[in-house]
Design a protein around this motif. Structure first.
Motif, mmCIF file in Angstrom:
data_model
loop_
_atom_site.group_PDB
_atom_site.id
_atom_site.type_symbol
_atom_site.label_atom_id
_atom_site.label_comp_id
_atom_site.label_asym_id
_atom_site.label_seq_id
_atom_site.Cartn_x
_atom_site.Cartn_y
_atom_site.Cartn_z
ATOM 1 N N CYS A 115 0.868 -32.602 -42.926
ATOM 2 C CA CYS A 115 1.486 -31.198 -42.460
ATOM 3 C C CYS A 115 1.508 -30.415 -43.850
ATOM 4 O O CYS A 115 1.142 -29.342 -44.014
ATOM 5 C CB CYS A 115 2.926 -31.248 -42.023
ATOM 6 S SG CYS A 115 3.798 -29.785 -41.691
ATOM 7 N N TYR A 116 2.053 -31.016 -44.897
ATOM 8 C CA TYR A 116 1.941 -30.785 -46.137
ATOM 9 C C TYR A 116 0.798 -29.902 -46.725
ATOM 10 O O TYR A 116 0.732 -28.984 -47.328
ATOM 11 C CB TYR A 116 2.583 -31.598 -47.378
ATOM 12 C CG TYR A 116 3.042 -31.038 -48.712
ATOM 13 C CD1 TYR A 116 4.454 -30.917 -48.922
ATOM 14 C CD2 TYR A 116 2.034 -30.680 -49.514
ATOM 15 C CE1 TYR A 116 4.761 -30.306 -49.973
ATOM 16 C CE2 TYR A 116 2.447 -30.197 -50.701
ATOM 17 C CZ TYR A 116 3.786 -30.075 -51.172
ATOM 18 O OH TYR A 116 4.473 -29.517 -52.352
ATOM 19 N N ILE A 117 -0.326 -30.725 -46.558
ATOM 20 C CA ILE A 117 -1.824 -30.404 -46.735
ATOM 21 C C ILE A 117 -2.141 -29.242 -46.075
ATOM 22 O O ILE A 117 -2.893 -27.987 -46.509
ATOM 23 C CB ILE A 117 -2.592 -31.480 -46.566
ATOM 24 C CG1 ILE A 117 -2.207 -32.627 -47.955
ATOM 25 C CG2 ILE A 117 -4.224 -31.020 -47.004
ATOM 26 C CD1 ILE A 117 -2.914 -34.002 -47.650
ATOM 27 N N SER A 118 -1.975 -29.169 -44.728
ATOM 28 C CA SER A 118 -2.445 -28.428 -43.702
ATOM 29 C C SER A 118 -1.786 -27.268 -43.487
ATOM 30 O O SER A 118 -2.386 -25.945 -43.317
ATOM 31 C CB SER A 118 -2.944 -29.049 -42.291
ATOM 32 O OG SER A 118 -1.768 -29.453 -41.738
ATOM 33 N N GLU A 119 -0.489 -27.197 -43.540
ATOM 34 C CA GLU A 119 0.386 -26.135 -43.391
ATOM 35 C C GLU A 119 1.440 -25.955 -44.267
ATOM 36 O O GLU A 119 1.903 -24.611 -44.282
ATOM 37 C CB GLU A 119 1.339 -26.497 -41.993
ATOM 38 C CG GLU A 119 0.541 -26.809 -40.634
ATOM 39 C CD GLU A 119 1.481 -27.370 -39.730
ATOM 40 O OE1 GLU A 119 2.615 -26.705 -39.278
ATOM 41 O OE2 GLU A 119 1.308 -27.976 -39.016
ATOM 42 N N THR A 126 10.681 -28.077 -43.869
ATOM 43 C CA THR A 126 11.623 -27.626 -42.656
ATOM 44 C C THR A 126 11.446 -28.634 -41.587
ATOM 45 O O THR A 126 12.387 -29.118 -41.014
ATOM 46 C CB THR A 126 10.956 -26.377 -41.890
ATOM 47 O OG1 THR A 126 11.117 -25.348 -43.232
ATOM 48 C CG2 THR A 126 11.774 -26.015 -40.915
ATOM 49 N N LYS A 127 10.149 -29.188 -41.519
ATOM 50 C CA LYS A 127 10.068 -30.125 -40.169
ATOM 51 C C LYS A 127 10.215 -31.614 -40.470
ATOM 52 O O LYS A 127 10.737 -32.284 -39.657
ATOM 53 C CB LYS A 127 8.348 -30.028 -39.972
ATOM 54 C CG LYS A 127 7.961 -30.756 -38.536
ATOM 55 C CD LYS A 127 6.674 -30.327 -38.145
ATOM 56 C CE LYS A 127 6.236 -30.999 -36.932
ATOM 57 N NZ LYS A 127 4.678 -30.924 -36.689
ATOM 58 N N TYR A 128 10.390 -32.090 -41.641
ATOM 59 C CA TYR A 128 10.477 -33.458 -41.899
ATOM 60 C C TYR A 128 11.687 -33.974 -42.705
ATOM 61 O O TYR A 128 11.859 -35.124 -42.916
ATOM 62 C CB TYR A 128 9.335 -34.124 -42.543
ATOM 63 C CG TYR A 128 7.880 -34.181 -41.472
ATOM 64 C CD1 TYR A 128 7.868 -35.079 -40.614
ATOM 65 C CD2 TYR A 128 7.077 -32.949 -41.454
ATOM 66 C CE1 TYR A 128 6.839 -35.031 -39.652
ATOM 67 C CE2 TYR A 128 6.097 -33.171 -40.784
ATOM 68 C CZ TYR A 128 6.041 -34.137 -39.712
ATOM 69 O OH TYR A 128 4.790 -34.036 -38.623
ATOM 70 N N ASN A 129 12.076 -32.829 -43.535
ATOM 71 C CA ASN A 129 13.548 -33.401 -44.361
ATOM 72 C C ASN A 129 14.481 -33.517 -43.391
ATOM 73 O O ASN A 129 15.053 -32.411 -42.936
ATOM 74 C CB ASN A 129 13.743 -32.259 -45.295
ATOM 75 C CG ASN A 129 12.838 -32.562 -46.638
ATOM 76 O OD1 ASN A 129 12.315 -33.262 -46.784
ATOM 77 N ND2 ASN A 129 13.375 -31.372 -47.374
ATOM 78 N N ARG A 130 14.897 -34.950 -43.332
ATOM 79 C CA ARG A 130 16.087 -34.968 -42.326
ATOM 80 C C ARG A 130 16.491 -36.487 -42.576
ATOM 81 O O ARG A 130 15.934 -37.227 -43.167
ATOM 82 C CB ARG A 130 15.536 -34.880 -41.074
ATOM 83 C CG ARG A 130 14.676 -35.961 -40.465
ATOM 84 C CD ARG A 130 14.651 -35.746 -38.812
ATOM 85 N NE ARG A 130 13.577 -36.655 -38.227
ATOM 86 C CZ ARG A 130 13.832 -37.895 -37.845
ATOM 87 N NH1 ARG A 130 15.089 -38.308 -38.026
ATOM 88 N NH2 ARG A 130 12.871 -38.526 -37.189
#
Length: 132
Positions: A115-119, A126-130
């Motif tokens: 996701c970091y690379i593509s988006e 936002t999507k993965y920090n949890r």
């Protein structure tokens, strides 16, 4: 293209391999994504940052020293506080619910890198920090 690298040095010396590879392949530091363990986070937690200090992590200190900057993204994977000697903790095997949490976090970390690379970093954070 993407280069996946698992340095064969001890984590505390990983900057040697990371720095050499970045120079050889002409990869700018902001494109070097480092995944490291983090005792200050609960097992299975992920924290993505675009840059920052080593925060006491000797492996990150080594990478910062060999890249000459702290301006590289990192994904910290929570392993929790050691129940005994920290060296034994980070080199040991996880069991029970911790093992399940870590296995799941590793899968999420791989997805976070994609996701970091593509988006981009903001979407990945936002999507993965949890917390686990």
């Amino acid at each position: 293209g993407v280069l996946l690298m698992e340095p064969q040095t001890y984590m505390n010396l990983s900057g040697e391999a990371v720095g050499e590879a970045a120079r050889f392949y002409k990869v700018p530091s902001e494109h070097v994504i480092v995944v490291s363990d983090e005792m200050a986070l609960t097992p299975g937690s992920l924290r993505i940052r675009k840059s920052g200090s080593a925060g006491g992590h000797n492996g990150l200190k080594s990478i910062i020293a060999h890249l000459g900057t702290d301006q590289f993204p990192r994904i910290r994977l929570g392993i929790g506080e050691p129940a005994h000697e920290p060296v034994d903790w980070v080199l040991g095997k996880f069991t029970g619910s911790d093992a399940e949490a870590i296995a799941d976090a590793c899968k999420r970390a791989a997805a976070a890198i994609e996701c970091y690379i593509s988006e981009g970093p903001d979407r990945a954070m936002t999507k993965y920090n949890r917390k686990a």
